[in-house]
Structures are given as C-alpha cells and as structure tokens.
Write a protein that holds these residues in place. Structure first.
Motif, mmCIF file in Angstrom:
data_model
loop_
_atom_site.group_PDB
_atom_site.id
_atom_site.type_symbol
_atom_site.label_atom_id
_atom_site.label_comp_id
_atom_site.label_asym_id
_atom_site.label_seq_id
_atom_site.Cartn_x
_atom_site.Cartn_y
_atom_site.Cartn_z
ATOM 1 N N ASP A 143 0.857 -1.184 0.000
ATOM 2 C CA ASP A 143 0.000 0.000 0.000
ATOM 3 C C ASP A 143 0.888 1.226 0.000
ATOM 4 O O ASP A 143 2.094 1.135 0.223
ATOM 5 C CB ASP A 143 -0.991 0.003 1.165
ATOM 6 C CG ASP A 143 -0.327 0.163 2.525
ATOM 7 O OD1 ASP A 143 0.831 0.612 2.607
ATOM 8 O OD2 ASP A 143 -0.960 -0.182 3.540
ATOM 9 N N GLN A 144 0.326 2.362 -0.294
ATOM 10 C CA GLN A 144 1.113 3.584 -0.342
ATOM 11 C C GLN A 144 0.373 4.726 0.318
ATOM 12 O O GLN A 144 -0.854 4.756 0.385
ATOM 13 C CB GLN A 144 1.483 3.947 -1.782
ATOM 14 C CG GLN A 144 0.336 4.285 -2.695
ATOM 15 C CD GLN A 144 0.832 4.570 -4.109
ATOM 16 O OE1 GLN A 144 1.566 3.783 -4.704
ATOM 17 N NE2 GLN A 144 0.421 5.706 -4.653
ATOM 18 N N GLY A 145 1.148 5.670 0.839
ATOM 19 C CA GLY A 145 0.569 6.815 1.519
ATOM 20 C C GLY A 145 1.658 7.809 1.884
ATOM 21 O O GLY A 145 2.776 7.758 1.365
ATOM 22 N N ARG A 146 1.317 8.699 2.817
ATOM 23 C CA ARG A 146 2.276 9.741 3.197
ATOM 24 C C ARG A 146 2.376 9.864 4.713
ATOM 25 O O ARG A 146 2.622 10.939 5.252
ATOM 26 C CB ARG A 146 1.883 11.073 2.569
ATOM 27 C CG ARG A 146 1.953 11.075 1.039
ATOM 28 C CD ARG A 146 2.005 12.483 0.456
ATOM 29 N NE ARG A 146 3.127 13.231 0.966
ATOM 30 C CZ ARG A 146 3.030 14.206 1.870
ATOM 31 N NH1 ARG A 146 1.838 14.557 2.339
ATOM 32 N NH2 ARG A 146 4.097 14.842 2.295
ATOM 33 N N THR A 147 2.220 8.724 5.406
ATOM 34 C CA THR A 147 2.382 8.723 6.850
ATOM 35 C C THR A 147 3.208 7.518 7.264
ATOM 36 O O THR A 147 3.245 6.493 6.578
ATOM 37 C CB THR A 147 1.021 8.672 7.577
ATOM 38 O OG1 THR A 147 0.307 7.498 7.154
ATOM 39 C CG2 THR A 147 0.193 9.908 7.271
ATOM 40 N N LEU A 148 3.853 7.645 8.401
ATOM 41 C CA LEU A 148 4.604 6.556 9.001
ATOM 42 C C LEU A 148 3.992 6.269 10.376
ATOM 43 O O LEU A 148 3.900 7.173 11.203
ATOM 44 C CB LEU A 148 6.079 6.930 9.166
ATOM 45 C CG LEU A 148 6.857 7.245 7.886
ATOM 46 C CD1 LEU A 148 8.263 7.717 8.224
ATOM 47 C CD2 LEU A 148 6.924 6.027 6.989
ATOM 48 N N ASP A 149 3.585 5.021 10.591
ATOM 49 C CA ASP A 149 3.014 4.672 11.898
ATOM 50 C C ASP A 149 4.079 4.023 12.778
ATOM 51 O O ASP A 149 5.263 3.998 12.442
ATOM 52 C CB ASP A 149 1.778 3.786 11.739
ATOM 53 C CG ASP A 149 2.090 2.450 11.080
ATOM 54 O OD1 ASP A 149 3.253 2.007 11.125
ATOM 55 O OD2 ASP A 149 1.151 1.832 10.526
ATOM 56 N N GLN A 150 3.650 3.468 13.909
ATOM 57 C CA GLN A 150 4.595 2.899 14.862
ATOM 58 C C GLN A 150 5.375 1.723 14.277
ATOM 59 O O GLN A 150 6.531 1.495 14.645
ATOM 60 C CB GLN A 150 3.856 2.468 16.132
ATOM 61 C CG GLN A 150 3.315 3.634 16.951
ATOM 62 C CD GLN A 150 4.418 4.617 17.345
ATOM 63 O OE1 GLN A 150 5.489 4.217 17.805
ATOM 64 N NE2 GLN A 150 4.159 5.913 17.158
ATOM 65 N N ASP A 151 4.755 0.965 13.378
ATOM 66 C CA ASP A 151 5.471 -0.143 12.746
ATOM 67 C C ASP A 151 6.639 0.370 11.898
ATOM 68 O O ASP A 151 7.736 -0.215 11.907
ATOM 69 C CB ASP A 151 4.519 -0.957 11.861
ATOM 70 C CG ASP A 151 3.450 -1.662 12.672
ATOM 71 O OD1 ASP A 151 3.811 -2.381 13.610
ATOM 72 O OD2 ASP A 151 2.263 -1.497 12.365
ATOM 73 N N HIS A 152 6.399 1.443 11.166
ATOM 74 C CA HIS A 152 7.474 2.039 10.367
ATOM 75 C C HIS A 152 8.585 2.597 11.259
ATOM 76 O O HIS A 152 9.773 2.377 10.991
ATOM 77 C CB HIS A 152 6.920 3.153 9.481
ATOM 78 C CG HIS A 152 5.904 2.715 8.482
ATOM 79 N ND1 HIS A 152 4.575 2.571 8.807
ATOM 80 C CD2 HIS A 152 6.023 2.386 7.167
ATOM 81 C CE1 HIS A 152 3.916 2.185 7.726
ATOM 82 N NE2 HIS A 152 4.770 2.064 6.717
#
Length: 299
Positions: A143-152
């Motif tokens: 998937d693609q987007g413009r945010t980084l969550d805790q996993d990233h």
C-alpha cells in the motif's frame, strides 16, 4: 534565503536528492541559497554546496566552469568556517593536501562515490529477479501513503540500533517522519505480510521522492530481516518505478553506491552510473595578522 519561486525552480530541476530543498530542510534544518547555478545549504558552522549546476540539465551537470563560478561566489559571500562541495569533480579552489596529512594552511578531505540510476521504464529484469518479484507478490501486499506509523518507526529504530552511524546520519534518519510529513513529493510504499489474522506485520517499506519533473529519487528503504520474504526490497523498488512511470519521470536516481551490498542490489536491476560524486571538505582559517597587513599595504 531563496524565495518560494526559486525553491520551486530548484526542486523541479533536481537530479540528485540533495537538490530536493524540502527534503534537506526537513532533515538538516539548513538554509538554502543559490550561488550562481549551484544550490548550497548554510548554517553558522558550515556551507554545503551541491555542485551540479541547475541550468539546462542534464547537459550542464558536469560543467566544471559553472561549478568553479559557484564555488568562487560561495567563498566570497559565505562566512561559514567550513565548506563542503558535492560535485562530479574536485573543485580547483580546494587546498592541495599532502599524501596522508593536511597542508599547513588548510585541512581537506575527499570522499568519492557515484550516483546510480535506472531509466524509467527500467530494463526488463532477468529471470532470477523475476522469480524474486513473483514470490514477494504472493507473500506481501503493498500500500502507499504519506504517513509513518509505529510499525514504520520501529523498523527505523531497529536499523539505527544495528548500525554504527555518525551523528549526522542518525539525525537524518530520525527526521524521516518530519520529511515525509512536510514534503508533498515524498511517498511511502509499505509491504505487509499476507497472514490470516487481523494484525498484518510490516515486512518493509520504502520512501521515494517525486518532486522533480524528470528524476524520481529512491530515498530510504527498510526491511525486517526476520519476516520479510525474499524479494521484498525488489518489489518495493519495482513499485516506485511504476509510480515514476505513471508520473512521467524519465529516470530513478537510486542514490550512492555506499558499499558492495548496496551496489549489488542496485546493479541487480541493471542500474548504471549516473553521476560521479566527489565530496571535498576543508576548513577556512581566519586571516592572520600578517595576511591582513599585506592586504592593507596592497590597497
């Protein structure tokens, strides 16, 4: 400082990541300045000049005269005590250095590498690479987007813990979330393991930058070595190349070779040398009393 229109001009013509003004400002906080046809970034302590001229790219990228004019202007107008030049060649203004030691007047250092690049669309992958891509396609979902969550963020932290990196490099990696959030051209593509439970795990992700009109940039890539299926990194790069093709870009700058493992990964895709990169740094000592006296007498 450059105005918004000049910043847009620079970014639109970028061919190396260091010309992506939004990126450098987000990760380093330095002030962009144009020195004739070359972009520089200034702090009170140093000036970094990106010595790939911005006029009429790509023909001018190896223009040594344009580089020399920009270095002269930087030396004249900046008061930073240290200057670093990233360019295809060593600037002639850099002080001469005796083998194994700095000169008596200035200290200088040179680091040589090269940017690797792929055309968009890229050459057809060889059979082994096709097999890796097919395997990864079966085992992960992108998937693609413009945010980084805790996993990233956890993958970034794991990378930093596992490597001995200089403080400046660590700062760049710590500021990746700020860069992605601040810069509209940044894109995150993530690979999630295909599992039966409701909590898919992040196998890896890549950050690309599509700000430039001609050149997409492969910025950062992370992979969980414990769970990422073979070919995960290749599939993520493939996704960036497809995105660049959709956006009409003509090349993907894969960044520097850095080390044999990274060069092998990029050359597996049949990447070729795009631009030499020589980093030349030297300290500018303040003028001593005798030199100031000579200058006064010569007036």
């Amino acid at each position: 400082m450059l105005g918004p229109d000049r910043l847009d001009h620079v970014a639109a013509n970028a061919v190396v990541p260091e010309q992506l003004v939004c990126y450098v400002r987000a990760v380093a906080g330095s002030t962009p300045r144009l020195f004739d046809t070359c972009l520089g970034y200034e702090t009170p302590d140093d000036l970094v000049l990106i010595g790939y001229p911005l006029h009429d790219p790509p023909r001018s990228l190896l223009d040594e005269q344009a580089l020399s004019r920009s270095v002269d202007l930087a030396l004249e107008s900046s008061k930073a005590p240290k200057i670093s030049v990233l360019a295809a060649t060593r600037p002639k203004q850099a002080p001469a250095v005796a083998t194994g030691e700095a000169s008596s007047e200035d200290s200088s250092d040179n680091i040589r590498d090269a940017y690797l690049a792929l055309p968009i669309p890229p050459p057809a992958p060889k059979q082994k690479l096709r097999n890796l891509l097919r395997r990864a396609e079966r085992e992960v979902t992108l998937d693609q987007g413009r945010t980084l969550d805790q996993d990233h963020l956890a993958l970034i932290d794991r990378y930093l813990v596992s490597r001995d990196l200089e403080s400046g490099t660590r700062l760049i990696f710590r500021n990746i979330p700020a860069y992605v959030q601040a810069c509209p051209g940044a894109l995150v593509i993530s690979a999630w393991l295909n599992e039966t439970d409701d909590a898919p795990r992040l196998a890896g992700f890549v950050v690309g930058d599509f700000t430039s009109l001609s050149t997409a940039c492969y910025m950062f890539a992370f992979r969980d070595p414990d769970i990422a299926p073979p070919g995960t990194a290749d599939l993520l790069l493939h996704a960036l190349l497809l995105e660049g093709e959709k956006r009409g870009q003509i090349r993907m700058n894969l960044g520097l070779g850095i080390n044999p493992a990274i060069r092998y990964f990029k050359q597996k895709w049949r990447a070729e040398t795009f631009l030499p990169c020589v980093e030349t740094s030297w300290e500018r000592r303040p003028k001593g009393w005798l030199e100031r006296l000579r200058n006064f007498i010569d007036r």
